[in-house]
Design a protein around this motif. Structure first.
Motif, PDB file in Angstrom:
ATOM      1  N   LEU A  20     -37.871 -50.220   9.721  1.00 56.03           N
ATOM      2  CA  LEU A  20     -38.216 -48.668  10.077  1.00 56.03           C
ATOM      3  C   LEU A  20     -38.848 -48.232   9.120  1.00 56.03           C
ATOM      4  N   ARG A  24     -44.281 -46.265   9.639  1.00 54.84           N
ATOM      5  CA  ARG A  24     -44.542 -47.056  11.012  1.00 54.84           C
ATOM      6  C   ARG A  24     -44.462 -46.028  12.292  1.00 54.84           C
ATOM      7  N   LEU A  25     -43.918 -45.089  11.953  1.00 58.96           N
ATOM      8  CA  LEU A  25     -43.566 -44.025  13.046  1.00 58.96           C
ATOM      9  C   LEU A  25     -44.982 -42.974  13.367  1.00 58.96           C
ATOM     10  N   LEU A  30     -45.211 -49.052  15.035  1.00 57.04           N
ATOM     11  CA  LEU A  30     -44.302 -49.263  15.817  1.00 57.04           C
ATOM     12  C   LEU A  30     -44.457 -49.272  17.386  1.00 57.04           C
ATOM     13  N   VAL A  42     -34.997 -51.660  17.624  1.00 55.04           N
ATOM     14  CA  VAL A  42     -35.198 -51.763  16.208  1.00 55.04           C
ATOM     15  C   VAL A  42     -33.892 -51.702  15.380  1.00 55.04           C
ATOM     16  N   ASP A  84     -35.990 -40.586  11.212  1.00 53.71           N
ATOM     17  CA  ASP A  84     -36.540 -41.480  11.364  1.00 53.71           C
ATOM     18  C   ASP A  84     -36.202 -42.273  12.796  1.00 53.71           C
ATOM     19  N   ALA A  88     -37.868 -42.817  16.253  1.00 52.21           N
ATOM     20  CA  ALA A  88     -37.827 -44.070  16.931  1.00 52.21           C
ATOM     21  C   ALA A  88     -37.322 -44.239  18.305  1.00 52.21           C
ATOM     22  N   VAL A 106     -32.164 -48.415  18.972  1.00 55.34           N
ATOM     23  CA  VAL A 106     -32.382 -48.052  17.699  1.00 55.34           C
ATOM     24  C   VAL A 106     -30.992 -48.057  17.047  1.00 55.34           C
TER      25      VAL A 106
END
Length: 373
Positions: A20, A24-25, A30, A42, A84, A88, A106
């Motif tokens: 992560l 990616r976000l 993702l 994740v 983060d 996610a 997550v």
């Protein structure tokens, strides 16, 4: 969509990404893995965050805000990582709802420095649960001796848990016991058991790495190399099947309790001589999770095979492999103890690296602000 990964998911394996980052976000990468690679969760750890924070500029704005309000390093790390993980969790909310809370998860880990501190682990697990404030969070707690009581207390508080750093069968039995004891405590505390989920992260490739090294040192038949990791995991699944049966479990299940799913962790192949998808293909069995580094996921998407249940038909073979490893002179119990200790130490080192990285970034942000003033 990757047809091979889709077939893996259809075989009952939940595909989680072991990575992560802010990039990616914000880039949508993702979300793309969710739609294209059947990714339904994740996992994170201090090493992953240390790598993410050291790269690029994705965290610069938040670091500047934290520096401006005088946050210390520990506060900044908490804010950066929980942001983060919260974001996610939002990416996976639809999956979470569609699977009735089974997937769309997550994970975030408690500070590794308190892995042997039961009370400290429980307190931090509760703080992470409050800070992220998402129903699809899993708080990661190491399966150390001190961690067992923390698992029970955290589950008892209604918090879902990912138990990490499990290497051996005896400790795995203790982890399952800690989980069920936690459910019983949660029931006493008035929690709805159907809302509590847990996975037990059983590590695979690191077992092969250490046992292979010892087999080399002993100078024994090389045909045993690269077989213990999968055999050990298969025997762990056998224990899982045995444990979640009988009256005690059935009483909890009647109240909506979920079995603690086995999660295959450390599934990236360390030895280049081995098949790069072996820890996925050889551990396919319904009702499990496989958390993969992206390289392993890409390899499976390219050439991985789904050959049906590769675990339950092989219990006898797995027992023979582990017996042969012991007969060759490998002290398996010592291997497991060393891997647990080393696993905590590695995460502590990564956590220290993360603190140092964020400390430097806070200092630079403060200096830049002073220069602009």
């Amino acid at each position: 969509m990757s047809e091979r990964l889709k077939s893996l998911a259809e075989a009952g394996v939940s595909i989680w990404l072991d990575d992560l980052s802010r990039e990616r976000l914000t880039s949508g990468t993702l979300a793309g893995l969710v739609s294209q690679n059947s990714v339904v969760g994740v996992t994170t750890n201090p090493s992953i965050f240390a790598t993410a924070l050291a790269k690029g500029h994705g965290y610069d704005d938040q670091v500047a805000e934290l520096a401006a309000r005088g946050a210390d390093v520990e506060e900044a790390v908490h804010a950066l990582t929980t942001t983060d993980v919260r974001d996610a969790c939002d990416v996976f909310l639809e999956t979470f709802r569609a699977t009735d809370g089974v997937d769309g998860r997550v994970s975030i880990e408690v500070s590794p420095g308190i892995a042997h501190d039961t009370d400290g682990t429980v307190a931090e697990a509760q703080e992470l649960w409050r800070s992220v404030d998402r129903p699809n969070l899993l708080v990661k707690i190491p399966g150390t001796q001190a961690g067992l009581a923390a698992i029970t207390q955290t589950i008892g508080a209604g918090i879902s848990v990912n138990v990490t750093l499990i290497f051996g069968i005896p400790r795995y039995r203790d982890v399952m016991e800690a989980y069920v004891a936690g459910l019983e405590l949660a029931k006493e505390n008035g929690h709805d058991l159907s809302t509590i989920h847990s996975v037990a992260s059983f590590f695979v490739s690191r077992v092969d790495t250490e046992i292979d090294k010892r087999l080399d040192q002993l100078g024994v038949d090389a045909t045993l190399k690269g077989r213990a990791g999968v055999a050990n995991a298969r025997l762990a699944y056998h224990e899982f099947e045995r444990f979640f049966t009988g009256g005690r479990w059935e009483r909890l299940a009647a109240l909506g309790a979920h079995r603690q799913r086995p999660l295959w962790a450390s599934t990236g192949v360390k030895n280049p001589d081995y098949r790069d998808t072996m820890y996925v293909t050889d551990l396919v069995v319904p009702g499990t999770v496989n958390t993969m580094p992206e390289a392993t996921m890409e390899a499976f998407a390219d050439h991985g095979e789904v050959l049906g249940d590769q675990v339950t038909p092989h219990y006898d073979d797995a027992a023979v492999v582990m017996s042969d490893v012991r007969a060759a002179g490998v002290d398996v119990d010592d291997v497991i103890e060393m891997l647990e200790r080393e696993g905590v130490e590695k995460f502590v080192a990564s956590w220290d690296e993360l603190l140092a990285t964020v400390g430097d970034q806070l200092a630079k942000a403060s200096s830049a602000k002073a220069a602009d003033a």
